[in-house]
Design a protein around this motif. Structure first.
Motif, PDB file in Angstrom:
ATOM      1  N   ALA A  18       7.389   6.637 -41.602  1.00  0.00           N
ATOM      2  CA  ALA A  18       7.777   7.090 -40.266  1.00  0.00           C
ATOM      3  C   ALA A  18       8.846   6.171 -39.685  1.00  0.00           C
ATOM      4  O   ALA A  18       9.758   6.620 -38.979  1.00  0.00           O
ATOM      5  N   HIS A  27      14.313  13.696 -41.023  1.00  0.00           N
ATOM      6  CA  HIS A  27      13.338  14.218 -41.983  1.00  0.00           C
ATOM      7  C   HIS A  27      13.848  14.186 -43.425  1.00  0.00           C
ATOM      8  O   HIS A  27      13.127  14.529 -44.362  1.00  0.00           O
ATOM      9  N   TRP A  33       5.762  11.935 -41.194  1.00  0.00           N
ATOM     10  CA  TRP A  33       6.242  11.873 -39.816  1.00  0.00           C
ATOM     11  C   TRP A  33       6.117  13.225 -39.110  1.00  0.00           C
ATOM     12  O   TRP A  33       6.254  14.292 -39.690  1.00  0.00           O
ATOM     13  N   SER A  60      10.427   9.054 -48.626  1.00  0.00           N
ATOM     14  CA  SER A  60       9.018   9.314 -48.355  1.00  0.00           C
ATOM     15  C   SER A  60       8.195   9.126 -49.619  1.00  0.00           C
ATOM     16  O   SER A  60       8.512   9.719 -50.653  1.00  0.00           O
ATOM     17  N   GLU A  71       2.893   6.495 -33.224  1.00  0.00           N
ATOM     18  CA  GLU A  71       3.673   5.335 -33.615  1.00  0.00           C
ATOM     19  C   GLU A  71       4.513   4.758 -32.475  1.00  0.00           C
ATOM     20  O   GLU A  71       4.445   3.560 -32.184  1.00  0.00           O
ATOM     21  N   VAL A 129       6.859   9.837 -31.838  1.00  0.00           N
ATOM     22  CA  VAL A 129       6.763   9.835 -33.299  1.00  0.00           C
ATOM     23  C   VAL A 129       5.303   9.624 -33.687  1.00  0.00           C
ATOM     24  O   VAL A 129       4.665   8.665 -33.256  1.00  0.00           O
ATOM     25  N   SER A 157       2.509   9.797 -37.123  1.00  0.00           N
ATOM     26  CA  SER A 157       2.476   9.850 -38.587  1.00  0.00           C
ATOM     27  C   SER A 157       1.088  10.247 -39.079  1.00  0.00           C
ATOM     28  O   SER A 157       0.073   9.885 -38.488  1.00  0.00           O
ATOM     29  N   TRP A 208      12.601   7.132 -38.313  1.00  0.00           N
ATOM     30  CA  TRP A 208      13.159   6.704 -37.031  1.00  0.00           C
ATOM     31  C   TRP A 208      14.523   6.052 -37.237  1.00  0.00           C
ATOM     32  O   TRP A 208      15.466   6.291 -36.476  1.00  0.00           O
ATOM     33  N   SER A 236       3.065   4.705 -41.972  1.00  0.00           N
ATOM     34  CA  SER A 236       3.849   4.089 -40.893  1.00  0.00           C
ATOM     35  C   SER A 236       5.201   3.601 -41.406  1.00  0.00           C
ATOM     36  O   SER A 236       6.210   3.675 -40.703  1.00  0.00           O
TER      37      SER A 236
END
Length: 210
Positions: free
Chosen positions: A115, A44, A55, A48, A157, A91, A93, A119, A112
């Motif tokens: 996210a 996290h 996410w 972003s 996702e 996961v 989003s 990952w 996406s």
């Protein structure tokens, strides 16, 4: 160049990028929730767009009341080996920004993408923590949506299996044959200086110019 884990990069990079891979052979040992949350903590902090952090992670630990439900939400081929993981994660989003249903709600173009970055952070932190993470597209997307009452505007996702590495003998013969760190295409097939051209298109263009 860098060499590690039977892999070799064309340019120098940190070995951890070569050491990260996606095994299917897991020991099945139980991990503490705090250990998994440490991986999600790293995820996290991923980059972003506008700090929207789209996410979402839905998880279950092996041995918990939720475990079997999570396993059944994988396609059968992934259930075969992922049942021996220590944790399973889905996961999701958020595909919009602003407050849902308000005048502030707008489509998010990068949800996406963001996210995926999260990952990647999760997978690297897993390796640094002595675990391995295997991302999966083979999940039952619509069943996941119904099971967890995920509303419209959120995209399912992928799934992720997390665990400690086991000997490949725990796998079926088919999966044993696939249990090795995969290689990558040449960087020149993927990175272009000042233009975009898929290799096949380049070859056709070159032949036509002769």
């Amino acid at each position: 160049m860098t060499q590690s884990n039977n892999r070799e990069s064309q340019y120098p990079i940190d070995p951890m990028f070569l050491d990260r891979w996606s095994p299917r052979a897991f020991t099945g040992e139980v991990i503490d929730e705090a250990q998994l949350l440490s991986l999600l903590e790293a995820a996290h902090w991923a980059p972003s767009s506008s700090n929207q952090q789209p996410w979402r992670f839905i998880y279950a630990l092996k041995g918990s009341e939720h475990w079997e439900k999570f396993v059944t939400l994988l396609v059968h081929a992934n259930q075969e080996w992922a049942k021996n993981a220590s944790a399973l994660i889905f996961v999701v989003s958020r595909s919009f920004t602003g407050v849902a249903g308000s005048g502030e709600e707008k489509p998010s173009y990068t949800h996406s993408f963001d996210a995926g970055a999260a990952w990647g952070y999760l997978a690297l932190q897993a390796r640094l923590s002595g675990f391995y993470a295997h991302g999966m597209g083979g999940i039952k997307h619509e069943e996941i949506r119904k099971t967890f009452d995920i509303p419209e505007g959120y995209r399912i996702e992928a799934g992720v299996a997390v665990g400690r590495l086991a000997d490949k003998s725990v796998l079926s013969e088919r999966n044993q044959a696939r249990e090795f760190p995969s290689q990558r295409k040449p960087l020149s097939d993927l990175a272009f200086n000042g233009h975009f051209l898929e290799p096949a298109a380049f070859i056709r263009k070159h032949i036509l110019s002769l």
